[in-house]
Every structure is written in C-alpha cells, then in structure tokens.
Scaffold this motif. Sequence first.
Motif, PDB file in Angstrom:
ATOM      1  N   GLY A 219      -6.059  11.143   1.292  1.00 10.63           N
ATOM      2  CA  GLY A 219      -5.566  10.176   0.323  1.00 10.63           C
ATOM      3  C   GLY A 219      -6.531  10.104  -0.841  1.00 10.63           C
ATOM      4  O   GLY A 219      -7.754  10.157  -0.644  1.00 10.63           O
TER       5      GLY A 219
ATOM      6  N   TYR B 115       0.898  -1.164   0.000  1.00  9.48           N
ATOM      7  CA  TYR B 115       0.000   0.000   0.000  1.00  9.48           C
ATOM      8  C   TYR B 115       0.926   1.201   0.000  1.00  9.48           C
ATOM      9  O   TYR B 115       1.672   1.417   0.958  1.00  9.48           O
ATOM     10  CB  TYR B 115      -0.902  -0.016   1.224  1.00  9.48           C
ATOM     11  CG  TYR B 115      -2.163   0.800   1.094  1.00  9.48           C
ATOM     12  CD1 TYR B 115      -3.383   0.189   0.834  1.00  9.48           C
ATOM     13  CD2 TYR B 115      -2.148   2.182   1.221  1.00  9.48           C
ATOM     14  CE1 TYR B 115      -4.558   0.925   0.713  1.00  9.48           C
ATOM     15  CE2 TYR B 115      -3.307   2.932   1.107  1.00  9.48           C
ATOM     16  CZ  TYR B 115      -4.515   2.285   0.850  1.00  9.48           C
ATOM     17  OH  TYR B 115      -5.675   3.021   0.726  1.00  9.48           O
TER      18      TYR B 115
ATOM     19  N   ALA C 182       1.919   5.416  -1.487  1.00 10.59           N
ATOM     20  CA  ALA C 182       1.368   6.706  -1.881  1.00 10.59           C
ATOM     21  C   ALA C 182       2.498   7.658  -2.234  1.00 10.59           C
ATOM     22  O   ALA C 182       3.633   7.514  -1.771  1.00 10.59           O
ATOM     23  CB  ALA C 182       0.521   7.301  -0.762  1.00 10.59           C
TER      24      ALA C 182
ATOM     25  N   ASN D  52      -1.151  12.691   7.071  1.00 10.21           N
ATOM     26  CA  ASN D  52      -1.865  12.840   5.810  1.00 10.21           C
ATOM     27  C   ASN D  52      -3.252  13.430   6.044  1.00 10.21           C
ATOM     28  O   ASN D  52      -4.029  12.896   6.834  1.00 10.21           O
ATOM     29  CB  ASN D  52      -2.019  11.490   5.103  1.00 10.21           C
ATOM     30  CG  ASN D  52      -0.687  10.854   4.772  1.00 10.21           C
ATOM     31  OD1 ASN D  52       0.334  11.540   4.678  1.00 10.21           O
ATOM     32  ND2 ASN D  52      -0.682   9.553   4.595  1.00 10.21           N
TER      33      ASN D  52
ATOM     34  N   SER E  58      -0.866   0.152  -5.291  1.00 13.46           N
ATOM     35  CA  SER E  58      -1.320  -0.800  -4.282  1.00 13.46           C
ATOM     36  C   SER E  58      -1.592  -2.133  -4.979  1.00 13.46           C
ATOM     37  O   SER E  58      -2.240  -2.178  -6.026  1.00 13.46           O
ATOM     38  CB  SER E  58      -2.585  -0.283  -3.599  1.00 13.46           C
ATOM     39  OG  SER E  58      -2.288   0.886  -2.873  1.00 13.46           O
TER      40      SER E  58
ATOM     41  N   THR F 150      -3.271   4.179   7.262  1.00 10.93           N
ATOM     42  CA  THR F 150      -3.957   5.431   7.602  1.00 10.93           C
ATOM     43  C   THR F 150      -4.427   5.485   9.051  1.00 10.93           C
ATOM     44  O   THR F 150      -5.179   6.381   9.426  1.00 10.93           O
ATOM     45  CB  THR F 150      -5.177   5.623   6.682  1.00 10.93           C
ATOM     46  OG1 THR F 150      -6.040   4.482   6.808  1.00 10.93           O
ATOM     47  CG2 THR F 150      -4.760   5.760   5.238  1.00 10.93           C
TER      48      THR F 150
ATOM     49  N   TYR G 227     -13.434   4.436   1.771  1.00 10.42           N
ATOM     50  CA  TYR G 227     -13.270   5.137   0.504  1.00 10.42           C
ATOM     51  C   TYR G 227     -14.590   5.806   0.122  1.00 10.42           C
ATOM     52  O   TYR G 227     -15.665   5.231   0.284  1.00 10.42           O
ATOM     53  CB  TYR G 227     -12.904   4.162  -0.616  1.00 10.42           C
ATOM     54  CG  TYR G 227     -11.478   3.678  -0.671  1.00 10.42           C
ATOM     55  CD1 TYR G 227     -10.609   3.813   0.402  1.00 10.42           C
ATOM     56  CD2 TYR G 227     -11.003   3.067  -1.839  1.00 10.42           C
ATOM     57  CE1 TYR G 227      -9.311   3.350   0.325  1.00 10.42           C
ATOM     58  CE2 TYR G 227      -9.706   2.594  -1.921  1.00 10.42           C
ATOM     59  CZ  TYR G 227      -8.860   2.734  -0.840  1.00 10.42           C
ATOM     60  OH  TYR G 227      -7.584   2.269  -0.927  1.00 10.42           O
TER      61      TYR G 227
ATOM     62  N   GLY H 251      -4.194  -1.189   4.200  1.00  5.21           N
ATOM     63  CA  GLY H 251      -4.852   0.102   4.126  1.00  5.21           C
ATOM     64  C   GLY H 251      -5.198   0.658   5.494  1.00  5.21           C
ATOM     65  O   GLY H 251      -5.045   1.855   5.752  1.00  5.21           O
TER      66      GLY H 251
ATOM     67  N   GLY I  56      -7.072   8.653  -5.222  1.00  5.62           N
ATOM     68  CA  GLY I  56      -6.562   7.845  -6.316  1.00  5.62           C
ATOM     69  C   GLY I  56      -7.675   7.421  -7.248  1.00  5.62           C
ATOM     70  O   GLY I  56      -8.825   7.868  -7.128  1.00  5.62           O
TER      71      GLY I  56
ATOM     72  N   VAL J 215      -2.599   7.829  -3.740  1.00  7.76           N
ATOM     73  CA  VAL J 215      -2.415   6.401  -3.471  1.00  7.76           C
ATOM     74  C   VAL J 215      -2.215   5.678  -4.801  1.00  7.76           C
ATOM     75  O   VAL J 215      -3.072   5.734  -5.689  1.00  7.76           O
ATOM     76  CB  VAL J 215      -3.615   5.830  -2.703  1.00  7.76           C
ATOM     77  CG1 VAL J 215      -3.421   4.342  -2.437  1.00  7.76           C
ATOM     78  CG2 VAL J 215      -3.809   6.588  -1.387  1.00  7.76           C
TER      79      VAL J 215
END
Length: 341
Positions: free
Chosen positions: A130, A73, A75, A127, A95, A119, A148, A115, A132, A92
């Motif tokens: 994130g 994973y 970034a 961060n 992965s 985080t 997500y 994941g 992607g 990101v």
Amino acid sequence: MTTIQHGSLLLRPYEPGDEAAILATFNLVFRHECGPGFVDRDVATWRWQYLANPAGTQILLAVDVDGTVASQYAAIPQTADTPFGPLRFVHVVDSMTHPNYRRGLQREGLFAQLGTAFTADHSQHGNELGYGFPVRIAERIGARLLDYKLLRSIDYLVRDAALPDPPAPAGVAVRRVGAFPASVDALWRRCLPAVPCAVRRDHRYLDWRWVQNPAHADYVRVVASVAGEPTGLLVLRPQNELIPGAAAIVDWVCHDDDAATAQALLAEACRLTHEHGRRGLLALFAPHDPATRHLLANGARLLPSADWLERRLTIRITGPHTTPELLAEHWRYTLGDTDLC
C-alpha cells in the motif's frame, strides 16, 4: 474483510448504494481541507475510479446507525509487474474521518481501527504494497499505529517552457490518439526492465485510466511508432496545478535503450506545453528511472515538491515479497499511478 462493531459504528466493506453517503462525507471533509478551489466529486467519477477499476475495489467504511459514513479507508488496486510475477499494489486514497467522529491520535481512533482492519489479513486482500501521499496528521498516525514508512520526499522534474523545444528525431512518428491500440500490450512487455517493478500499463489499464475516465478530455494521448510499430506512449495533462502554470506528463512508456523514442515523446510534450500556453512541463519519475535522466539531460531540473505542497511517498508492505530496498532501487512510477492528476 470481516465486519467489526466499534461502539455505535459498524466497520464493514463497501456495499452497493454506499456511494451517496461516502461522497457526502468526502466532499464535506475535503472541501474544508482543500479550501475554496475544491470541486465536489460526483457519482460518475466515483463509480469510474472504484467500481470500473479492472483491478478491483477495496473500501472499508465505518457507518453509523443513521447511515452516515463516519470514516473511510480506501485504495485503488493496481496490478504490478515485479520480479516475483504480478502482484497487487494499492494506492491508498480518500481516507477520511467525518469531523464529528474524530478523536485525534488516540489508539482507538477510527483511522487506526480502519487501517488495521484494512490490512490485517494478506490471505483476504492479497495486497503486496500500500502506498500514498498522506497528509501529515495521517502520516503521523500511520507511522505510530500502522507501520507506515517514508520511502522518499518527492522531487518534481520541471522544464521551463522558455527553453527551446528539444529536436524531434527523424524516423519516429508521433500521433495523438483517442484510445490506445491493443498493441500496447506487446509494447509494455518489451519495455519491462530486467528487474521489473511498476504498475502494468497494458491496454486494459490504460483504457480504464485515460479513456473511460469521465475527465478523459483533460488528457492528450500520444503514441510514438517506428515503421508502424508502437515504440512508446505518452499522456499529457495540459492543465495541472501541482505547480501553477505547468503542464504535466502523467504517463510514459518507453524502452530504456530507445533514446530516439524518448526524445520524440519529450519533444511532443514540450510542443503541447507551448500549444496550451503553459509556463513549464512537469513530470514525476523515480530517481533511478531512465526517464528521469533523459529529462535532466534535456533541460529539466529537479525541484522539491516542498516548494509548493510537500509530497511524501509513504509505503506499507503487507505481502511477503517486496522490501523497502527493492522499492527504493527498482520501483518506477508516474503521476498517473496516483490521484495527483
């Protein structure tokens, strides 16, 4: 990030020397996913993308006892200018899970474990956001287990090269450069909107992204100026196959109220598109970005990325400041912020 034992696997951050094992798994996975057109990534490109990045490195691995990278994973950190000051956004990317270690959508799957660990603690990684364009299976896992959220499905801006080039305005000089001048720092500060939310395009970032890049010869770098003072910049990739046969604007800086510089940059992008024999010009800007309005007013059309391979901009907010509403209304981005170019 702390280390975690996961059966025979050790979940831990990247350590110097891991790149050979990372690339072995990466090339195996993406060779299968991308098909015969895939070109293996080399060590020089990997080291530029991760180790040379001025905003830092963030990679979490699952490593087997024999050294195999079972999953990753990762970034690309970026410094973003926001209403709350500079914050750390991460794109990101890369992965993956080795085929021998996949367990579908199960809760204990490696992707979800990595994941979550990646985080888990804002005080460790710092961060704020994130983001992607995950493949659908990764998006489904991420939505179920990693919070997500879909921000939007991407539409491309596409201008047919059969259209006449827009006229270049008098008074704005445009020149190609090998590297960007240090004065782009002041240009970026002048171009920040009232509600800033974008990756900081200062000299340090632009030099890393477009000059130190091992593929730097694939990009044309352009600076616009008035009376010798930089007023805008453009990076074009003449060969970009997100849309077959299209050149792509991959970076763009211009003040919202400077229509002359925006016109000069677009005219140069269209001229370069013809010079390289491409069938169209492609760009990716947020719907609310004035650059979108400028391209639409000059012959571009909005075309859904789903017409080729749908790109779904997916986010996970891990810091205390940003909100989905702020991102939807104010976040500006280009193709160059991503790994799509």
